[in-house]
Design a protein around this motif. Structure first.
Motif, PDB file in Angstrom:
ATOM      1  N   VAL A 177       0.835  -1.203   0.000  1.00 46.27           N
ATOM      2  CA  VAL A 177       0.000   0.000   0.000  1.00 46.27           C
ATOM      3  C   VAL A 177       0.872   1.256   0.000  1.00 46.27           C
ATOM      4  N   LEU A 178       1.961   1.219   0.761  1.00 46.15           N
ATOM      5  CA  LEU A 178       2.868   2.365   0.806  1.00 46.15           C
ATOM      6  C   LEU A 178       3.449   2.674  -0.570  1.00 46.15           C
ATOM      7  N   LEU A 179       3.940   1.648  -1.268  1.00 48.41           N
ATOM      8  CA  LEU A 179       4.521   1.870  -2.594  1.00 48.41           C
ATOM      9  C   LEU A 179       3.453   2.307  -3.592  1.00 48.41           C
ATOM     10  N   SER A 180       2.272   1.716  -3.499  1.00 46.21           N
ATOM     11  CA  SER A 180       1.183   2.100  -4.399  1.00 46.21           C
ATOM     12  C   SER A 180       0.819   3.565  -4.191  1.00 46.21           C
ATOM     13  N   MET A 181       0.799   4.004  -2.938  1.00 45.14           N
ATOM     14  CA  MET A 181       0.509   5.412  -2.646  1.00 45.14           C
ATOM     15  C   MET A 181       1.584   6.326  -3.236  1.00 45.14           C
ATOM     16  N   PRO A 203      -0.741  10.855 -10.607  1.00 48.47           N
ATOM     17  CA  PRO A 203      -2.142  10.856 -10.162  1.00 48.47           C
ATOM     18  C   PRO A 203      -3.089  10.062 -11.052  1.00 48.47           C
ATOM     19  N   GLU A 204      -2.688   9.820 -12.290  1.00 51.65           N
ATOM     20  CA  GLU A 204      -3.556   9.043 -13.184  1.00 51.65           C
ATOM     21  C   GLU A 204      -3.689   7.581 -12.743  1.00 51.65           C
ATOM     22  N   THR A 205      -2.870   7.162 -11.771  1.00 50.28           N
ATOM     23  CA  THR A 205      -2.951   5.777 -11.270  1.00 50.28           C
ATOM     24  C   THR A 205      -3.882   5.667 -10.063  1.00 50.28           C
ATOM     25  N   ALA A 206      -4.737   6.660  -9.850  1.00 51.40           N
ATOM     26  CA  ALA A 206      -5.616   6.683  -8.675  1.00 51.40           C
ATOM     27  C   ALA A 206      -6.462   5.421  -8.555  1.00 51.40           C
ATOM     28  N   GLU A 207      -7.046   4.975  -9.676  1.00 51.30           N
ATOM     29  CA  GLU A 207      -7.907   3.794  -9.621  1.00 51.30           C
ATOM     30  C   GLU A 207      -7.114   2.567  -9.178  1.00 51.30           C
ATOM     31  N   LYS A 208      -5.887   2.439  -9.667  1.00 57.06           N
ATOM     32  CA  LYS A 208      -5.044   1.290  -9.288  1.00 57.06           C
ATOM     33  C   LYS A 208      -4.701   1.366  -7.802  1.00 57.06           C
ATOM     34  N   PHE A 209      -4.400   2.554  -7.317  1.00 54.56           N
ATOM     35  CA  PHE A 209      -4.090   2.714  -5.900  1.00 54.56           C
ATOM     36  C   PHE A 209      -5.277   2.302  -5.042  1.00 54.56           C
ATOM     37  N   ILE A 210      -6.461   2.751  -5.407  1.00 52.97           N
ATOM     38  CA  ILE A 210      -7.665   2.382  -4.658  1.00 52.97           C
ATOM     39  C   ILE A 210      -7.882   0.875  -4.703  1.00 52.97           C
ATOM     40  N   ASP A 249      -5.587  -1.425  -5.087  1.00 52.76           N
ATOM     41  CA  ASP A 249      -4.550  -2.044  -4.249  1.00 52.76           C
ATOM     42  C   ASP A 249      -4.931  -1.962  -2.776  1.00 52.76           C
ATOM     43  N   TYR A 250      -5.391  -0.793  -2.374  1.00 58.35           N
ATOM     44  CA  TYR A 250      -5.815  -0.597  -0.983  1.00 58.35           C
ATOM     45  C   TYR A 250      -6.958  -1.545  -0.619  1.00 58.35           C
ATOM     46  N   MET A 251      -7.925  -1.670  -1.508  1.00 61.75           N
ATOM     47  CA  MET A 251      -9.067  -2.549  -1.260  1.00 61.75           C
ATOM     48  C   MET A 251      -8.624  -4.011  -1.155  1.00 61.75           C
ATOM     49  N   MET A 252      -7.687  -4.422  -2.010  1.00 61.42           N
ATOM     50  CA  MET A 252      -7.194  -5.797  -1.983  1.00 61.42           C
ATOM     51  C   MET A 252      -6.519  -6.095  -0.645  1.00 61.42           C
ATOM     52  N   VAL A 253      -5.699  -5.170  -0.169  1.00 58.60           N
ATOM     53  CA  VAL A 253      -5.002  -5.367   1.103  1.00 58.60           C
ATOM     54  C   VAL A 253      -6.003  -5.355   2.261  1.00 58.60           C
ATOM     55  N   SER A 254      -6.977  -4.454   2.218  1.00 60.53           N
ATOM     56  CA  SER A 254      -7.996  -4.399   3.267  1.00 60.53           C
ATOM     57  C   SER A 254      -8.754  -5.720   3.361  1.00 60.53           C
ATOM     58  N   GLU A 255      -9.056  -6.301   2.209  1.00 61.30           N
ATOM     59  CA  GLU A 255      -9.754  -7.585   2.187  1.00 61.30           C
ATOM     60  C   GLU A 255      -8.885  -8.688   2.792  1.00 61.30           C
ATOM     61  N   CYS A 256      -7.595  -8.678   2.462  1.00 59.78           N
ATOM     62  CA  CYS A 256      -6.674  -9.670   3.034  1.00 59.78           C
ATOM     63  C   CYS A 256      -6.642  -9.549   4.552  1.00 59.78           C
ATOM     64  N   LEU A 257      -6.553  -8.329   5.055  1.00 59.72           N
ATOM     65  CA  LEU A 257      -6.499  -8.114   6.502  1.00 59.72           C
ATOM     66  C   LEU A 257      -7.808  -8.534   7.169  1.00 59.72           C
ATOM     67  N   ASP A 289      -5.012   0.088  10.748  1.00 61.25           N
ATOM     68  CA  ASP A 289      -4.875   1.520  11.044  1.00 61.25           C
ATOM     69  C   ASP A 289      -3.798   2.142  10.162  1.00 61.25           C
ATOM     70  N   TYR A 290      -2.709   1.402   9.956  1.00 63.69           N
ATOM     71  CA  TYR A 290      -1.597   1.924   9.156  1.00 63.69           C
ATOM     72  C   TYR A 290      -2.017   2.126   7.703  1.00 63.69           C
ATOM     73  N   VAL A 291      -2.617   1.101   7.084  1.00 67.94           N
ATOM     74  CA  VAL A 291      -2.982   1.233   5.666  1.00 67.94           C
ATOM     75  C   VAL A 291      -4.140   2.213   5.483  1.00 67.94           C
ATOM     76  N   ASP A 292      -5.050   2.270   6.458  1.00 63.89           N
ATOM     77  CA  ASP A 292      -6.143   3.253   6.381  1.00 63.89           C
ATOM     78  C   ASP A 292      -5.587   4.671   6.445  1.00 63.89           C
ATOM     79  N   HIS A 293      -4.615   4.868   7.327  1.00 64.80           N
ATOM     80  CA  HIS A 293      -3.991   6.192   7.439  1.00 64.80           C
ATOM     81  C   HIS A 293      -3.306   6.588   6.130  1.00 64.80           C
ATOM     82  N   LEU A 294      -2.618   5.640   5.516  1.00 65.61           N
ATOM     83  CA  LEU A 294      -1.960   5.921   4.234  1.00 65.61           C
ATOM     84  C   LEU A 294      -2.993   6.342   3.200  1.00 65.61           C
ATOM     85  N   PHE A 295      -4.114   5.627   3.169  1.00 64.38           N
ATOM     86  CA  PHE A 295      -5.116   5.925   2.155  1.00 64.38           C
ATOM     87  C   PHE A 295      -5.750   7.295   2.380  1.00 64.38           C
ATOM     88  N   VAL A 296      -6.138   7.548   3.625  1.00 66.78           N
ATOM     89  CA  VAL A 296      -6.785   8.824   3.928  1.00 66.78           C
ATOM     90  C   VAL A 296      -5.832   9.989   3.663  1.00 66.78           C
TER      91      VAL A 296
END
Length: 284
Positions: free
Chosen positions: A135-139, A146-153, A155-163, A182-189
């Motif tokens: 998630v950190l690297l994707s961010m 910025p055009e990679t926003a959809e991919k970042f989202i 990636d975040y969703m995939m990791v959230s599902e794993c957790l 909390d860490y990945v949510d903070h990165l996303f927000v």
């Protein structure tokens, strides 16, 4: 000395932190019989970590890191089919070490690719370090492009599902999930991508093209709910479509609330009646 004896000799030296004495026999074993035993690679990582801790010279660090990456590549070559530690696991470890020892590489897109491959295969078997670094690297890539926003989202969703799946399984790792979440949510927000209008721009076409794909619709709805963007027309469209495919008291009540907010009272009454009919308890 047999390969078995060499393995235990090196193991004992490293166990006792006698790294200076362990380097030469390990180098010989690695050079002469790289396919002899998995332990060559397990102990090799420890030797390179020790070597890297002994220097602050950037050139030497880069050389040692490159050799460590080569060690991982050879482990994949000779032991990538290992049941417990397959190629997907090795790629995750390789990426984490690359990130640790490559401060000069700002985006680390090679490590990002290794992590993605690892997580897609291992899913909830992935380590917290692998999931969080992904998630950190994707961010970082999103911020640079910025055009990679959809991919970042995504990636975040995939990791959230794993957790979420790690937590649902229970076991010894479950108590550590909240801190990682909390860490990945903070990165996303903090990334700036968690904006309802931005999400609408990203998901509008996707929802329109997947009106009969319950998996996609549920993922989108879940994401909007998590980000508290439930007043979005895109969320409304996804919810209505999901309800048509798989109606429930919860989805009917959600659609009722949205249609009522939009002053479509006739539709709201219909959905409220549907919610009552589908409910099997007094709480839904």
């Amino acid at each position: 000395m047999s390969a078995r004896h060499v393995k235990f000799f090196i193991f004992e030296l490293i166990k006792n932190k006698q790294f200076v004495d362990a380097v030469e026999p390990w180098e010989a074993a690695y050079a002469e019989c790289p396919n002899a035993h998995l332990a060559i690679y397990q102990q090799g990582v420890k030797i390179f970590e020790w070597k890297l801790s002994q220097t602050k010279d950037a050139k030497e660090i880069a050389q040692l890191r490159d050799r460590l990456m080569e060690l991982y590549d050879n482990r994949i070559k000779y032991f990538g089919s290992n049941t417990k530690y397959p190629t997907s696991w090795i790629l995750g470890e390789k990426a984490v070490d690359y990130i640790k020892y490559s401060p000069e590489d700002k985006l680390k897109e090679n490590a990002y690719a290794w992590l993605e491959t690892s997580i897609k295969e291992r899913k909830e078997k992935s380590s917290f370090a692998v999931l969080q670094n992904f998630v950190l690297l994707s961010m970082n890539i999103y911020k640079a492009r910025p055009e990679t926003a959809e991919k970042f989202i995504s990636d975040y969703m995939m990791v959230s599902e794993c957790l979420d799946n790690i937590a649902a399984q229970g076991g010894k790792l479950a108590p550590y999930v909240p801190a990682s979440k909390d860490y990945v949510d903070h990165l996303f927000v903090s990334s700036g991508a968690a904006d309802c209008a931005t999400m609408d721009n990203i998901f509008r076409a996707k929802v329109a093209a997947n009106q009969e794909n319950i998996t996609v619709l549920n993922q989108v709805c879940g994401f909007y709910e998590k980000m508290n963007c439930k007043e979005s027309e895109v969320y409304f469209s996804a919810s209505i479509a999901a309800h048509k495919i798989s109606p429930s008291a919860k989805s009917a009540a959600g659609c009722a609330a949205m249609t009522f907010k939009n002053k479509d009272f006739e539709a709201a009454i219909k959905y409220f009646e549907e919610a009552c009919a589908l409910s099997d308890n007094d709480k839904d």
